[in-house]
Design a protein around this motif. Structure first.
Motif, PDB file in Angstrom:
ATOM      1  N   VAL A  58     -18.389 -17.757  13.685  1.00 63.00           N
ATOM      2  CA  VAL A  58     -18.936 -17.960  12.342  1.00 63.00           C
ATOM      3  C   VAL A  58     -19.554 -19.346  12.220  1.00 63.00           C
ATOM      4  CG1 VAL A  58     -18.351 -18.161   9.901  1.00 63.00           C
ATOM      5  CG2 VAL A  58     -17.359 -16.317  11.259  1.00 63.00           C
ATOM      6  N   GLU A  59     -18.896 -20.326  12.789  1.00 65.28           N
ATOM      7  CA  GLU A  59     -19.387 -21.697  12.682  1.00 65.28           C
ATOM      8  C   GLU A  59     -20.658 -21.923  13.493  1.00 65.28           C
ATOM      9  OE1 GLU A  59     -17.908 -26.263  13.760  1.00 65.28           O
ATOM     10  OE2 GLU A  59     -16.505 -24.583  13.880  1.00 65.28           O
ATOM     11  N   GLN A  60     -20.744 -21.307  14.674  1.00 64.78           N
ATOM     12  CA  GLN A  60     -21.831 -21.611  15.594  1.00 64.78           C
ATOM     13  C   GLN A  60     -22.999 -20.636  15.535  1.00 64.78           C
ATOM     14  OE1 GLN A  60     -21.867 -24.419  16.965  1.00 64.78           O
ATOM     15  NE2 GLN A  60     -19.738 -25.016  16.705  1.00 64.78           N
ATOM     16  N   PHE A  61     -22.766 -19.392  15.125  1.00 67.40           N
ATOM     17  CA  PHE A  61     -23.825 -18.382  15.199  1.00 67.40           C
ATOM     18  C   PHE A  61     -24.258 -17.852  13.839  1.00 67.40           C
ATOM     19  CE2 PHE A  61     -22.046 -18.452  19.427  1.00 67.40           C
ATOM     20  CZ  PHE A  61     -23.167 -18.352  20.236  1.00 67.40           C
ATOM     21  N   THR A  62     -23.780 -18.468  12.770  1.00 65.13           N
ATOM     22  CA  THR A  62     -24.277 -18.152  11.431  1.00 65.13           C
ATOM     23  C   THR A  62     -24.768 -19.454  10.811  1.00 65.13           C
ATOM     24  OG1 THR A  62     -22.096 -18.476  10.387  1.00 65.13           O
ATOM     25  CG2 THR A  62     -22.658 -16.252  11.155  1.00 65.13           C
TER      26      THR A  62
END
Length: 840
Positions: A58-62
């Protein structure tokens, strides 16, 4: 003929590097020892690698600070989850769960299939997990409703007896087991056949969920791991079972990094082998085998130093960064080939410092252009809202800077030391002095092994490499013929047409299953989910996110008209759950007057006391209804996530009532709303900066414009063919489009710079001159980059295979532009020529 030149910047740089080259040639050992010491010291930062890995999906790919993340915080604060009244549709997060999908080619609702499902369900509920000598089972940590574990409605309806199915009347898609309690069955049973009364008679798949309390992270992780271990060994005869847990996506994603680390050794072996072979000479003195090997080592130093430095200053390391060493290797070797090519054109009779000065004067501007463009392309992309892109760009850009620094210092020093060996006519392997001519009476073996140092006595330079001869004598003249130019134009127009078509077919967003390895069990689950449960989408929350006069009939009618607008959307099935509609029905049945604020609230509080589930949908603060929520069931089979999200938000904003839509999946959907615009914005800004650099450093503005043209052309081609290869535009492929900017400049800048620097009068002769000097180094650079990433094609991770595929497209199209399209187009503009000659 008048020409506009811009050598006021380019010329001082050449002179500066000429001095640097001379200094390196005079003191090579300084530039060997100091870079080695620096890389050793900075490499200590790798000690912190495990601590700084940041692979949260969630942190890296959104998108960071995405709209759905803000909405999530609002819903968590306004409608907090009540542990004793668990409800799947009311989850503000993905929840903590395990899931099973049972499928059958015949009928999943047959007695035999249901018995198998019930048996495995019993095994799951009977899992005994141990933590700190404490044993616990599912019922100890399950999410509860009124003190009982939240259960699977289908099995509850069967009373865990497969034979009872024939006595049930389960309706589809909605099944009501009481007057006010209905369940949507679309995400529980799939591919059903119903009778005339809507009662289910057969189906193809059943999905079960096992939700856990979110309070104790340690216990839930232990139980979920036991669940995975159990299902990985379960056997079935009547059904095919796929399984998944809320931690599976993250756990399986983290394995991707491990899958690629073993490929590093293979890559560097291939790179060294390729470099040696491409620089190999049969002359025992002029052989560049050691120089080529040290060039690869110089690149390894750059990766070690850059990664170590960034880890020392505590910058996060994301999985996407793991692919950058493969890319940096190709870039570093590319610059090495340019420098070796320049060295080979210097005069053999000159002392090493003079040869180094000439080498740096000729090569430094060219590799400076490509370094600046590559680095800025990455650094400019750091403003991207995706953490995975930010991390990659920062690590890759810094590594390229170090690569440039070590090429100028360490590799230059190695070239100078090698020059001293050549100047003394020493053997490349033994360093023993060897004769330039074959002594009388010596055998052919002696000639092959113990003779060397020949050179072109007419020019004073090394003998021409066979590939350089090919580009000068055959390819260059061939490219300048009328028919060849016509063929190149036809090929280019075809390339553009196919690329444009591909761009129109481009899809956006990352498929979450692609974050796992190919053999991961979650891939099978995602495939089953796509096959059997792709019709119904999420149950979207629709919040009235402000005070609202619900007791006024006109206002309720206005709200109802807004709800109808939502229901008119082609992907909204119905209003699945509404506390307001249930309350209106309750008031009507009990003949309650709810037309005034006091009466409305009095009857509402009484109603909600008997409906604890619906009570979670109304936020009452100091006797004021500050917010409430309804639920919309979506059908997304024929709509993309982007259309669903944008249409819901636009409809909410168009209503006069204060409305807000949310679902935990929207956090992932947000990428679809920004990925296209962010990519376009990044490309435009980076291209403009590349154009400015080219205008400053290439001594003819019109030819610098051809570099900008090459950037746009290569990006168009990569994007179009990427779509045709079924690769979507996501944060992973966005990284590769940033790479496209740098590489498209690399190839075209080398050729454009050499073209306008040529002393030849005729445009065709200048193209041949450019091909002679840089045709083979560019080809070497392209092949070395492919060699650097080719092992990724064997990776079991979509992330790294995609990286290889797009880099292959970038290099292929960049090479085509560098040695075919741009040279031919330059011949159409004879005024692209520098009037002054570089100093000798």
């Amino acid at each position: 003929m008048v020409s506009c030149i811009t050598d006021c910047i380019e010329k001082p740089i050449r002179l500066c590097f000429e001095s640097v080259g001379k200094f390196v040639g005079l003191h090579p050992w300084w530039f060997v020892i100091l870079p080695l010491a620096l890389s050793t010291g900075l490499g200590g930062g790798l000690y912190f690698l495990n601590d700084l890995k940041s692979n949260d999906i969630v942190e890296q790919f959104t998108p960071k600070n995405g709209r759905a993340k803000v909405e999530k915080r609002y819903f968590q604060e306004t409608f907090p989850q009540i542990d004793s009244q668990f409800s799947i549709i009311r989850l503000n997060t993905d929840g903590v769960f395990a899931s099973l999908i049972f499928s059958s080619q015949t009928n999943i609702l047959s007695v035999a299939a249901l018995e198998e499902i019930i048996r495995i369900d019993g095994e799951v509920r009977g899992i005994t997990a141990i933590h700190d000598a404490q044993q616990f089972v599912f019922s100890d940590i399950c999410a509860t409703v009124n003190g009982t574990c939240s259960s699977n409605m289908m099995l509850d309806a069967l009373n865990y007896n497969a034979s009872n199915f024939h006595f049930l009347s389960i309706t589809y898609p909605e099944y009501c087991y009481s007057e006010l309690n209905c369940i949507h069955m679309g995400n529980i049973i799939s591919k059903v056949e119903v009778d005339n009364n809507g009662v289910v008679r057969s189906g193809k798949a059943i999905r079960l969920f096992y939700y856990l309390q979110e309070s104790n992270n340690t216990l839930k992780d232990v139980w979920l791991q036991e669940f995975v271990d159990l299902l990985s060994n379960v056997t079935t005869s009547e059904t095919e079972v796929s399984y998944f847990t809320s931690m599976s996506r993250q756990k399986e994603f983290e394995k991707s990094t491990q899958s690629v680390t073993e490929l590093f050794a293979i890559t560097y072996f291939l790179a060294i082998s390729f470099s040696i072979i491409s620089c190999l000479r049969f002359d025992n003195v002029r052989n560049k085998a050691w120089v080529a090997s040290l060039g690869v080592f110089s690149t390894a130093q750059a990766v070690l130093s850059s990664f170590g430095l960034l880890l020392l200053i505590k910058l996060p390391f994301v999985i996407t960064v793991a692919s950058s060493p493969f890319l940096i290797l190709g870039i570093g070797i590319d610059d090495m080939f340019i420098m070796i090519s320049s060295w080979q054109r210097t005069n053999i009779q000159d002392p090493v410092p003079k040869r180094m000065a000439d080498t740096y004067r000729e090569a430094a501007v060219s590799i400076t252009i490509t370094t600046l463009t590559d680095v800025l392309a990455f650094y400019l992309s750091y403003g991207n809202p995706f953490g995975s892109v930010q991390s990659f760009c920062l690590y890759a850009g810094t590594a390229i800077l170090f690569c440039y620094f070590y090429n100028i210092t360490f590799f230059g020093a190695c070239l100078a030391l090698n020059g001293r060996r050549e100047g003394a006519n020493r053997h490349w392997l033994t360093c023993m002095k060897v004769p330039e001519e074959v002594p009388p009476g010596r055998s052919k073996v002696y000639t092959l092994c113990c003779v060397g140092g020949s050179y072109d006595h007419n020019t004073g330079t090394e003998e021409e490499h066979p590939m350089t001869l090919f580009f000068r004598k055959y390819y260059g003249p061939f490219l300048t013929t009328v028919w060849s130019k016509a063929l190149v134009i036809v090929i280019y127009l075809t390339y553009i047409a196919v690329s444009v078509y591909g761009c129109l077919e481009l899809k956006e967003g990352i498929d979450l299953k692609n974050l796992a390895l190919d053999e991961s069990y979650i891939v099978q689950y995602y495939e089953a989910e796509k096959t059997y449960f792709d019709y119904y989408g999420p149950n979207v929350m629709l919040a009235i996110n402000d005070t609202f006069p619900y007791w006024e009939e006109s206002q309720r009618n206005q709200l109802e008209s807004c709800i109808i607008q939502f229901q008119e959307l082609n992907f909204i099935k119905n209003l699945s759950t509404s506390w307001l509609h249930s309350f209106e029905k309750y008031a009507e049945e009990h003949k309650n007057n709810i037309s005034s604020e006091g009466q409305f609230k009095t009857h509402l509080y009484k109603f909600l006391d008997h409906q604890p589930m619906l009570k979670q949908d109304v936020n009452i603060t100091i006797n004021e209804i500050t917010a409430s929520r309804l639920f919309l069931q979506t059908v997304v089979q024929n709509s993309t996530e982007k259309i669903v999200l944008n249409s819901l938000r636009e409809t909410a904003e168009s209503c006069p009532c204060p409305l807000l839509v949310y679902h935990p999946a929207f956090i992932y959907y947000d990428q679809y709303t920004v990925i296209g615009n962010i990519t376009l914005q990044t490309i435009i800004v980076a291209t403009l900066v590349m154009l400015v650099i080219s205008l400053l450093l290439i001594p003819n503005p019109l030819c610098a414009l051809w570099v900008a043209f090459a950037i746009a052309s290569v990006i168009l081609g990569v994007t179009g063919f990427m779509a045709l290869l079924n690769i979507s535009l996501d944060s992973i492929s966005m990284i590769n489009l940033v790479i496209s900017i740098g590489f498209s400049v690399d190839f075209s800048a080398h050729i454009s710079y050499t073209f306008v620097s040529s002393s030849k009068a005729d445009v065709n002769e200048r193209v041949v001159d450019a091909m002679t000097h840089l045709g083979y180094p560019i080809l070497q650079g392209a092949l070395s980059t492919i060699v650097g990433v080719v092992v990724l094609s064997a990776s079991s991770s979509y992330i790294f295979r995609t990286f290889f595929t797009i880099v292959l497209l970038v290099i292929t199209f960049g090479l085509l532009h560098g040695i075919a399209f741009i040279p031919v187009f330059l011949t159409f503009f004879g005024f692209c020529h520098k009037l002054w000659q570089p100093q000798q």
